[in-house]
Design a protein around this motif. Sequence first.
Motif, PDB file in Angstrom:
ATOM      1  N   THR A 109      -3.869   5.850  -2.762  1.00 36.05           N
ATOM      2  CA  THR A 109      -3.226   5.096  -1.685  1.00 36.05           C
ATOM      3  C   THR A 109      -3.166   5.928  -0.398  1.00 36.05           C
ATOM      4  OG1 THR A 109      -1.849   4.163  -3.421  1.00 36.05           O
ATOM      5  CG2 THR A 109      -1.239   3.647  -1.165  1.00 36.05           C
ATOM      6  N   ALA A 130      -4.799  -4.952  -1.153  1.00 35.09           N
ATOM      7  CA  ALA A 130      -3.923  -4.277  -2.116  1.00 35.09           C
ATOM      8  C   ALA A 130      -4.273  -4.718  -3.536  1.00 35.09           C
ATOM      9  CB  ALA A 130      -2.461  -4.571  -1.792  1.00 35.09           C
ATOM     10  N   THR A 133      -2.403  -4.448  -8.420  1.00 33.40           N
ATOM     11  CA  THR A 133      -1.269  -5.367  -8.602  1.00 33.40           C
ATOM     12  C   THR A 133      -0.470  -4.979  -9.837  1.00 33.40           C
ATOM     13  OG1 THR A 133      -2.661  -6.822  -9.916  1.00 33.40           O
ATOM     14  CG2 THR A 133      -2.494  -7.314  -7.564  1.00 33.40           C
ATOM     15  N   ALA A 139       1.519  -2.074  -3.708  1.00 36.27           N
ATOM     16  CA  ALA A 139       1.226  -2.895  -2.523  1.00 36.27           C
ATOM     17  C   ALA A 139       2.158  -2.542  -1.370  1.00 36.27           C
ATOM     18  CB  ALA A 139       1.330  -4.380  -2.868  1.00 36.27           C
ATOM     19  N   GLU A 143       1.211  -1.135   2.274  1.00 34.61           N
ATOM     20  CA  GLU A 143       1.667  -1.798   3.495  1.00 34.61           C
ATOM     21  C   GLU A 143       2.267  -0.783   4.483  1.00 34.61           C
ATOM     22  OE1 GLU A 143       4.028  -5.352   2.696  1.00 34.61           O
ATOM     23  OE2 GLU A 143       2.212  -6.390   3.367  1.00 34.61           O
ATOM     24  N   VAL A 153      -2.840  -5.847   5.984  1.00 37.30           N
ATOM     25  CA  VAL A 153      -2.941  -5.642   4.541  1.00 37.30           C
ATOM     26  C   VAL A 153      -2.871  -7.003   3.843  1.00 37.30           C
ATOM     27  CG1 VAL A 153      -1.907  -4.556   2.508  1.00 37.30           C
ATOM     28  CG2 VAL A 153      -1.801  -3.397   4.725  1.00 37.30           C
ATOM     29  N   ARG A 155      -2.202  -8.868   0.499  1.00 36.56           N
ATOM     30  CA  ARG A 155      -1.576  -8.564  -0.793  1.00 36.56           C
ATOM     31  C   ARG A 155      -1.094  -9.826  -1.499  1.00 36.56           C
ATOM     32  NH1 ARG A 155       4.387  -6.078   0.032  1.00 36.56           N
ATOM     33  NH2 ARG A 155       4.491  -6.734  -2.144  1.00 36.56           N
ATOM     34  N   HIS A 156      -0.969  -9.714  -2.798  1.00 37.56           N
ATOM     35  CA  HIS A 156      -0.381 -10.768  -3.612  1.00 37.56           C
ATOM     36  C   HIS A 156       0.860 -10.204  -4.281  1.00 37.56           C
ATOM     37  CE1 HIS A 156      -4.233 -13.420  -4.261  1.00 37.56           C
ATOM     38  NE2 HIS A 156      -4.002 -13.173  -2.986  1.00 37.56           N
ATOM     39  N   GLU A 158       3.219  -8.773  -7.316  1.00 35.23           N
ATOM     40  CA  GLU A 158       2.977  -7.843  -8.416  1.00 35.23           C
ATOM     41  C   GLU A 158       2.553  -8.622  -9.662  1.00 35.23           C
ATOM     42  OE1 GLU A 158       6.215  -4.989  -8.926  1.00 35.23           O
ATOM     43  OE2 GLU A 158       5.570  -4.786 -11.017  1.00 35.23           O
ATOM     44  N   VAL A 165      -7.034 -11.019  -5.427  1.00 35.01           N
ATOM     45  CA  VAL A 165      -6.755 -10.231  -4.217  1.00 35.01           C
ATOM     46  C   VAL A 165      -8.074  -9.864  -3.542  1.00 35.01           C
ATOM     47  CG1 VAL A 165      -5.735  -8.109  -3.291  1.00 35.01           C
ATOM     48  CG2 VAL A 165      -4.628  -9.275  -5.204  1.00 35.01           C
TER      49      VAL A 165
END
Length: 296
Positions: A109, A130, A133, A139, A143, A153, A155-156, A158, A165
């Motif tokens: 990351t 991201a 997950t 995520a 961010e 970013v 993202r979905h 978790e 994604v």
Amino acid sequence: KQGLSKTQSSLVGRVDSLLRGRTEIDEELLEDLEEVLITADLGMKTTQHLIQALETRLAAGRLTDPEQVRELLKAELKKILALESRPVDFSSASPFVMMVVGVNGVGKTTTIGKLANQLSRAGHKVVLGAGDTFRAAAAEQLEVWGKRAGVEVIRHAEGADPAAVAFDAAKAAVARKADILLLDTAGRLHTKVNLMEELKKVRRVLDREISGAPHEILLVLDATTGQNALTQARMFHEAVGLGGIALTKLDGTAKGGIVVAIAAELNVPVRYVGIGEKLDDLRPFDADMFVSALFE
Ligand code: GDP
């Protein structure tokens, strides 16, 4: 050179203390040297290559001065690494899709964040995906880096499907006319088979949305893990095929030699090195500079 001082003090310091005060080179010295090189994580293959080169010269009577040992090691290491250090050509596709893989905790990351910042500052429009997950807060963490770098970013929630994604991130990158999409992926090792299948699926989805994507699969490795890093590199290379490697935490290790082992054994170029936790602490890998830092 900054940040490489530990690597430097270990390998070269030990080579130096081995050579100090010597007036002649013999088999025993080469045996001691072999041990130093292996301890520095250069790997068996590279170590043997180097020792053999020295032995050939010794047998031919062309190795008399300890200083020659240093020079020969330096030249040979540069040769090995030069083959394997190439920058990524981000302009070769638009959007250029880089899928970033690696085991949890290696600095994936952080590396994506640093890279996003550099690329964005260089004038590229960057989107982050991201794709991890699985790990709680992955995520969110991405961010934070995205905000810092000023990039969007995707993202979905978790636990969502990482392939979904990847799908959305690819769509967004195209819709926003982004130059570069950096996609994070999961790094849970305890479900290795699942993880590799998941990565293959993500790769397929990217290619379906953007022909030829991912244009690079970048593996992030933690230099402080020494030989484990090499094992991880083999595993990911076999499963998904690697385009390059980012080696993190070189600032915190006396084991920089793993760079050489990876280049020599896998033929995968080291693209970047991480030398700290801050935004600017990611550098393009430069073979000449690296070996010079080791020896000067
Ligand atoms: P991930 O689980 O692979 O995404 O790893 P993170 O990006 O969260 O990084 C794990 C830890 O390693 C964090 O504390 C980072 O600050 C640290 N880290 C990452 N890269 C470097 C580096 O090049 N040098 C140092 N010293 N620490 C790093």
